[in-house]
Design a protein around this motif. Structure first.
Motif, PDB file in Angstrom:
ATOM      1  N   LYS A 159       4.400 -23.601  -6.323  1.00 60.10           N
ATOM      2  CA  LYS A 159       5.510 -23.934  -5.433  1.00 60.10           C
ATOM      3  C   LYS A 159       6.785 -23.220  -5.871  1.00 60.10           C
ATOM      4  N   VAL A 196       2.017 -29.077  -0.471  1.00 61.03           N
ATOM      5  CA  VAL A 196       3.250 -28.289  -0.595  1.00 61.03           C
ATOM      6  C   VAL A 196       3.199 -27.021   0.244  1.00 61.03           C
ATOM      7  N   CYS A 197       2.010 -26.620   0.666  1.00 63.94           N
ATOM      8  CA  CYS A 197       1.833 -25.413   1.472  1.00 63.94           C
ATOM      9  C   CYS A 197       0.601 -25.610   2.356  1.00 63.94           C
TER      10      CYS A 197
END
Length: 229
Positions: A159, A196-197
């Motif tokens: 991240k 997070v993605c």
């Protein structure tokens, strides 16, 4: 005075370069660096794009494996040698992996930026090998808490540096009693990265069988499917 200047110069060089993490202790102690935040934030982002792994055509992974990596490309502010690296085929690539034989390979910002400009995902590498690797895996897979701690650190690193996932390269025997936790590790890391993605990608390298043996199958089959996510 000369000694102080040498220390300052060494510190400056360290802050301007990116390095892999070579031990489990380094990984677990990792914190966001404060000196290179500006350079990291300027890396072109891909995580929020609509890029997807689904395709009617075969997907192509490029693995950058060059003398252990971190050569002229290791600098946060770009390669010092303008003639060192040339890559022309981004349009044919779906994912780019930066590889070394250190435990945690963090892709340099220059490669992340170049890949993202062309819509290509970037993966770091998590690798354990041979007897030393078996010892590391035994520590990681000792309990669920250990697994989760490593997952959280790998997610934080990805991240912070702005890349999309990991190539998991376990090339050592695994205690048969810990195969379940190895599967859990792959699943947890995949889920954590996708939090997070959304377009995150975690790839498993074929090397360990369901019995924990180091035995390459060169395909996904009944011998290794249980540790694939």
């Amino acid at each position: 005075m000369a000694a102080a200047d040498e220390i300052n110069e060494a510190t400056s060089v360290t802050e301007e370069e990116i390095h892999p993490l070579k031990t489990l202790e380094e990984l677990l102690k990792w914190q966001e660096p404060k000196s290179c935040v500006e350079e990291i934030q300027h890396v072109t982002q891909l995580c929020s794009s609509t890029c997807s792994n689904s395709s009617a055509h075969p997907l192509t992974l490029v693995c950058h494996d060059m003398k252990g990596g971190y050569l002229d490309d290791r600098f946060y502010k770009g390669c010092k040698n303008k003639d060192a690296y040339r890559f022309y085929s981004w349009s044919g690539v779906n994912a780019f992996t930066y590889f070394s034989h250190s435990l945690v390979t963090i892709p340099p910002p220059g490669w992340i930026h170049a890949a993202h400009v062309h819509g290509v995902k970037v993966l770091g590498t998590f690798i354990t090998e041979w007897d030393a690797g078996a010892e590391i895996c035994n520590k990681i897979l000792a309990d669920k808490s250990s697994v989760q701690n490593v997952v959280l650190q790998l997610t934080r690193i990805a991240k912070y540096h702005g890349f999309e996932g990991w190539l998991l390269n376990i090339e050592n025997k695994i205690n048969p009693e810990q195969i379940g936790r190895l599967t859990d590790f792959v699943e947890r890391l995949t889920s954590s990265m996708k939090e997070v993605c959304p377009n995150a990608l975690v790839l498993w390298y074929d090397s360990v069988t369901r019995e924990g043996e180091l035995k390459w199958q060169n395909e996904l089959n009944e011998m290794n499917r249980c540790v694939y996510s």
